[in-house]
Design a protein around this motif. Structure first.
Motif, mmCIF file in Angstrom:
data_model
loop_
_atom_site.group_PDB
_atom_site.id
_atom_site.type_symbol
_atom_site.label_atom_id
_atom_site.label_comp_id
_atom_site.label_asym_id
_atom_site.label_seq_id
_atom_site.Cartn_x
_atom_site.Cartn_y
_atom_site.Cartn_z
ATOM 1 N N SER A 181 9.929 2.829 11.097
ATOM 2 C CA SER A 181 11.075 3.628 10.647
ATOM 3 C C SER A 181 11.186 3.591 9.138
ATOM 4 O O SER A 181 11.367 4.615 8.483
ATOM 5 C CB SER A 181 12.388 3.070 11.194
ATOM 6 N N ILE A 182 11.060 2.386 8.576
ATOM 7 C CA ILE A 182 11.249 2.241 7.132
ATOM 8 C C ILE A 182 10.057 2.811 6.351
ATOM 9 O O ILE A 182 10.211 3.364 5.268
ATOM 10 C CB ILE A 182 11.564 0.766 6.764
ATOM 11 N N LEU A 183 8.881 2.759 6.974
ATOM 12 C CA LEU A 183 7.690 3.380 6.357
ATOM 13 C C LEU A 183 7.934 4.880 6.211
ATOM 14 O O LEU A 183 7.695 5.474 5.160
ATOM 15 C CB LEU A 183 6.453 3.125 7.238
ATOM 16 N N ARG A 184 8.462 5.495 7.273
ATOM 17 C CA ARG A 184 8.703 6.930 7.267
ATOM 18 C C ARG A 184 9.886 7.324 6.381
ATOM 19 O O ARG A 184 9.838 8.313 5.673
ATOM 20 C CB ARG A 184 8.992 7.415 8.702
ATOM 21 N N SER A 185 10.962 6.518 6.448
ATOM 22 C CA SER A 185 12.188 6.970 5.782
ATOM 23 C C SER A 185 12.277 6.489 4.338
ATOM 24 O O SER A 185 13.050 7.025 3.562
ATOM 25 C CB SER A 185 13.404 6.471 6.551
ATOM 26 N N ASN A 186 11.477 5.497 3.973
ATOM 27 C CA ASN A 186 11.662 4.923 2.657
ATOM 28 C C ASN A 186 10.341 4.701 1.890
ATOM 29 O O ASN A 186 10.132 5.271 0.834
ATOM 30 C CB ASN A 186 12.428 3.601 2.845
ATOM 31 N N TRP A 187 9.438 3.883 2.450
ATOM 32 C CA TRP A 187 8.233 3.504 1.698
ATOM 33 C C TRP A 187 7.326 4.700 1.386
ATOM 34 O O TRP A 187 6.771 4.781 0.315
ATOM 35 C CB TRP A 187 7.403 2.486 2.481
ATOM 36 N N ALA A 188 7.127 5.572 2.398
ATOM 37 C CA ALA A 188 6.141 6.642 2.199
ATOM 38 C C ALA A 188 6.626 7.924 2.873
ATOM 39 O O ALA A 188 5.998 8.446 3.784
ATOM 40 C CB ALA A 188 4.806 6.202 2.791
ATOM 41 N N GLN A 189 7.756 8.427 2.375
ATOM 42 C CA GLN A 189 8.411 9.575 3.010
ATOM 43 C C GLN A 189 7.534 10.813 3.137
ATOM 44 O O GLN A 189 7.642 11.570 4.079
ATOM 45 C CB GLN A 189 9.621 9.989 2.169
ATOM 46 N N LYS A 190 6.659 11.024 2.113
ATOM 47 C CA LYS A 190 5.902 12.283 2.094
ATOM 48 C C LYS A 190 4.536 12.166 2.752
ATOM 49 O O LYS A 190 3.832 13.151 2.925
ATOM 50 C CB LYS A 190 5.719 12.739 0.640
ATOM 51 N N ALA A 191 4.147 10.941 3.084
ATOM 52 C CA ALA A 191 2.810 10.747 3.663
ATOM 53 C C ALA A 191 2.753 11.266 5.098
ATOM 54 O O ALA A 191 3.761 11.283 5.799
ATOM 55 C CB ALA A 191 2.456 9.269 3.642
ATOM 56 N N PHE A 192 1.561 11.685 5.513
ATOM 57 C CA PHE A 192 1.312 12.089 6.894
ATOM 58 C C PHE A 192 1.130 10.802 7.694
ATOM 59 O O PHE A 192 0.380 9.914 7.259
ATOM 60 C CB PHE A 192 0.045 12.947 6.923
ATOM 61 N N ILE B 26 0.846 -1.210 0.000
ATOM 62 C CA ILE B 26 0.000 0.000 0.000
ATOM 63 C C ILE B 26 0.875 1.252 0.000
ATOM 64 O O ILE B 26 0.645 2.194 -0.764
ATOM 65 C CB ILE B 26 -0.947 -0.014 1.236
ATOM 66 N N ALA B 27 1.914 1.239 0.841
ATOM 67 C CA ALA B 27 2.790 2.413 0.945
ATOM 68 C C ALA B 27 3.463 2.692 -0.396
ATOM 69 O O ALA B 27 3.539 3.839 -0.849
ATOM 70 C CB ALA B 27 3.827 2.187 2.029
ATOM 71 N N THR B 28 3.913 1.640 -1.045
ATOM 72 C CA THR B 28 4.586 1.807 -2.332
ATOM 73 C C THR B 28 3.591 2.327 -3.375
ATOM 74 O O THR B 28 3.912 3.221 -4.152
ATOM 75 C CB THR B 28 5.184 0.447 -2.769
ATOM 76 N N ALA B 29 2.374 1.785 -3.350
ATOM 77 C CA ALA B 29 1.363 2.201 -4.333
ATOM 78 C C ALA B 29 0.940 3.656 -4.109
ATOM 79 O O ALA B 29 0.534 4.343 -5.045
ATOM 80 C CB ALA B 29 0.150 1.273 -4.241
ATOM 81 N N LEU B 30 1.031 4.138 -2.854
ATOM 82 C CA LEU B 30 0.582 5.510 -2.541
ATOM 83 C C LEU B 30 1.679 6.560 -2.729
ATOM 84 O O LEU B 30 1.442 7.743 -2.500
ATOM 85 C CB LEU B 30 0.087 5.569 -1.086
ATOM 86 N N LYS B 31 2.859 6.126 -3.131
ATOM 87 C CA LYS B 31 4.016 7.025 -3.188
ATOM 88 C C LYS B 31 3.710 8.336 -3.921
ATOM 89 O O LYS B 31 4.010 9.421 -3.430
ATOM 90 C CB LYS B 31 5.194 6.319 -3.848
ATOM 91 N N ASP B 32 3.047 8.229 -5.085
ATOM 92 C CA ASP B 32 2.816 9.433 -5.896
ATOM 93 C C ASP B 32 1.748 10.356 -5.318
ATOM 94 O O ASP B 32 1.601 11.488 -5.761
ATOM 95 C CB ASP B 32 2.425 9.043 -7.331
ATOM 96 N N VAL B 33 0.956 9.863 -4.375
ATOM 97 C CA VAL B 33 -0.071 10.724 -3.761
ATOM 98 C C VAL B 33 0.596 11.688 -2.765
ATOM 99 O O VAL B 33 0.041 12.720 -2.398
ATOM 100 C CB VAL B 33 -1.178 9.866 -3.074
ATOM 101 N N GLY B 34 1.816 11.371 -2.375
ATOM 102 C CA GLY B 34 2.656 12.261 -1.559
ATOM 103 C C GLY B 34 1.974 12.752 -0.294
ATOM 104 O O GLY B 34 1.398 11.961 0.456
ATOM 105 N N PRO B 35 2.017 14.072 -0.039
ATOM 106 C CA PRO B 35 1.493 14.595 1.232
ATOM 107 C C PRO B 35 -0.026 14.451 1.386
ATOM 108 O O PRO B 35 -0.543 14.596 2.494
ATOM 109 C CB PRO B 35 1.881 16.081 1.190
ATOM 110 N N CYS B 36 -0.743 14.185 0.301
ATOM 111 C CA CYS B 36 -2.200 13.996 0.408
ATOM 112 C C CYS B 36 -2.549 12.603 0.917
ATOM 113 O O CYS B 36 -3.716 12.272 1.105
ATOM 114 C CB CYS B 36 -2.884 14.255 -0.930
ATOM 115 N N SER B 37 -1.535 11.752 1.102
ATOM 116 C CA SER B 37 -1.805 10.419 1.643
ATOM 117 C C SER B 37 -1.504 10.411 3.144
ATOM 118 O O SER B 37 -0.720 11.223 3.632
ATOM 119 C CB SER B 37 -0.962 9.362 0.928
ATOM 120 N N MET B 38 -2.174 9.483 3.838
ATOM 121 C CA MET B 38 -1.983 9.379 5.289
ATOM 122 C C MET B 38 -1.961 7.915 5.713
ATOM 123 O O MET B 38 -2.660 7.081 5.121
ATOM 124 C CB MET B 38 -3.140 10.080 6.012
#
Ligand code: 9Z3
Length: 310
Positions: free
Chosen positions: A215-226, A162-174
Motif C-alpha cells: 500500500s505504501i509503495l503504491r501510495s507514497n514511495w513510488a506513486q508513478k511506477a508501474f 530503491i523506491a525512493t531512489a527511482l522516484k524521478d524515473v516516474g512511469p518509466c520505472s516498474m
C-alpha cells in the motif's frame, strides 16, 4: 497503518552497507535514465524468500519458500527487452543466466587437463559460455545491478531505498515483486539476543503481522511506477479470488497469480482489464512461462507510459 510501518522501520536493525548500496543504486539509476543510455526503462525485480530471525544473534529463522527461478528468468527477459534491472534477491538463490548450469557448477563444469590447466567440460561448454557472456554483457552495459538480502528487515529497507531512489524515473520505472515475503515476524525489540535455550521444553513464539508495504509503495514511495505483485497459493480454488482482492486492496496494476505445483507451467495475470492465462509453450522444450509473461508485462507497461503522457 502508517504508524505500524514507521515503527517497523524505526525498530529494524540498520542496513550494513547502506552508504555503498545507496551510491551504487544512484549511479545505476543516473546512468540508465540519462540521455547517454537513451533513457532506459528501469525495473526492480524482487526474488527469493525473506527470512524471519528468531534471535538477534541469529541461529534459527523461519523461511518463505522460493528458489528464485522466477526472478532470475524474468530478469533475463527484461534485459532482453531493453530494460535496466535492479535485481533484489535472497542470498544463495538462483541467479540470472545461471539457470541451465548444474547445481554445483564449480565442481561439475570444470576438469583438469593436467595439474596446471583447468578447462570447461565439453558437455557444459555452451551453458557456461552463454552464462558468462550474457551476464558480463548485462553488467558491462550497465543493465544489471544485483543487491542481496536475507531477512525481512533487510528486504523491506532495501525496497524502500530503491523506491525512493527511482522516484524521478516516474512511469518509466516498474516494480515486479516476485519475492516471497513473510507475513509474520518477531519484532526486533521483543526478540531474545542470544540463542533460544532448548532445555526448557516446547517453544511458544508469538509472531506479529508484517505491515503491508505494498500500500505504501503504491501510495507514497513510488506513486508513478508501474507495479506488478504476485499471489501464491497452494489451493487453486481460492487463487483467483485472492489475487483479485489484492489487486483492489493494494491498487497495483496487475497481480500475477500462481499455484505452487503448476507455477512453472502457467500463471494468470489478473488486472482491471480482465484475467489472462499465460502458459509455457509445451511443444518447445526450452520455453519457459516467463518468456510470454514478460512480453505481456512489457506491453502493458508501454500502454501505461503512453496513457500517462497523454
Ligand atoms: C511468487 O508467487 C513467485 O511466483 C514464486 C516463484 C515464489 C512462487 P520460484 O522462486 O517461485 O521460481 O521457486 N511470489 C510471491 C509470493 C508471495 O509471497 N506473495 C505474497 C502473497 O501471496 C504477496 S507479496 O500473499
Amino acid at each position: 497503518m502508517e504508524d505500524e510501518i514507521s515503527s517497523f522501520f524505526e525498530s529494524s536493525p540498520p542496513l550494513k552497507n547502506m552508504k555503498e548500496t545507496t551510491e551504487n543504486l544512484n549511479q545505476f539509476i543516473e546512468l540508465n535514465s540519462s540521455g547517454f543510455s537513451g533513457g532506459r526503462r528501469i525495473v526492480c525485480v524482487t526474488s527469493g524468500g525473506t527470512t524471519v530471525p528468531l534471535e538477534q544473534r541469529c541461529v534459527r529463522y523461519i523461511d518463505n519458500f522460493s528458489s528464485g527461478n522466477r526472478g532470475a528468468a524474468s530478469t533475463e527477459n527484461f534485459v532482453k527487452a531493453g530494460y535496466a534491472v535492479i535485481f533484489l534477491y535472497r542470498r544463495g538463490t538462483c541467479q540470472p543466466y545461471c539457470r541451465s548450469l548444474p547445481d554445483d557448477p564449480f565442481l561439475e563444469c570444470f576438469e583438469f587437463t593436467d595439474k596446471t590447466n583447468i578447462q570447461v567440460h565439453k558437455s557444459h561448454l555452451e551453458a557456461v559460455k552463454m552464462a558468462v557472456m550474457d551476464q558480463q554483457a548485462a553488467v558491462a552495459e550497465g543493465r544489471l545491478l544485483k543487491l542481496p538480502f536475507s531477512t525481512i528487515y533487510e528486504y523491506l529497507q532495501m525496497l524502500r531505498l530503491i523506491a525512493t531512489a527511482l522516484k524521478d524515473v516516474g512511469p518509466c520505472s516498474m516494480f515486479y515483486l516476485a519475492a516471497a515475503v513473510s507475513d509474520f515476524y518477531v519484532p526486533w525489540e521483543s526478540m531474545t539476543e542470544h540463542k533460544i535455550e532448548s532445555g526448557s521444553g516446547p517453544l511458544d513464539i508469538r509472531l506479529a503481522q508484517v505491515p503491508k508495504m505494498l500500500s505504501i509503495l503504491r501510495s507514497n514511495w513510488a506513486q508513478k511506477a508501474f507495479c506488478i505483485s504476485f499471489k501464491l497459493e497452494t489451493d487453486s480454488k481460492i487463487l483467483i479470488e485472492k489475487a483479485t482482492k489484492a489487486l483492489r486492496k493494494y491498487k497495483v496494476h496487475a497481480v500475477v497469480a500462481n499455484e505452487l505445483s503448476t507455477r512453472k507451467e502457467e500463471v494468470v495475470v489478473v488486472s482491471s482489464s480482465g484475467n489472462v492465462v499465460v502458459r509455457r509453450e509445451c511443444d518447445k522444450p526450452e520455453s519457459i512461462v516467463e518468456d510470454n509473461l514478460i512480453r505481456l508485462i512489457v506491453d502493458r507497461h508501454s500502454t501505461y507510459i503512453k496513457e500517462y503522457h497523454s
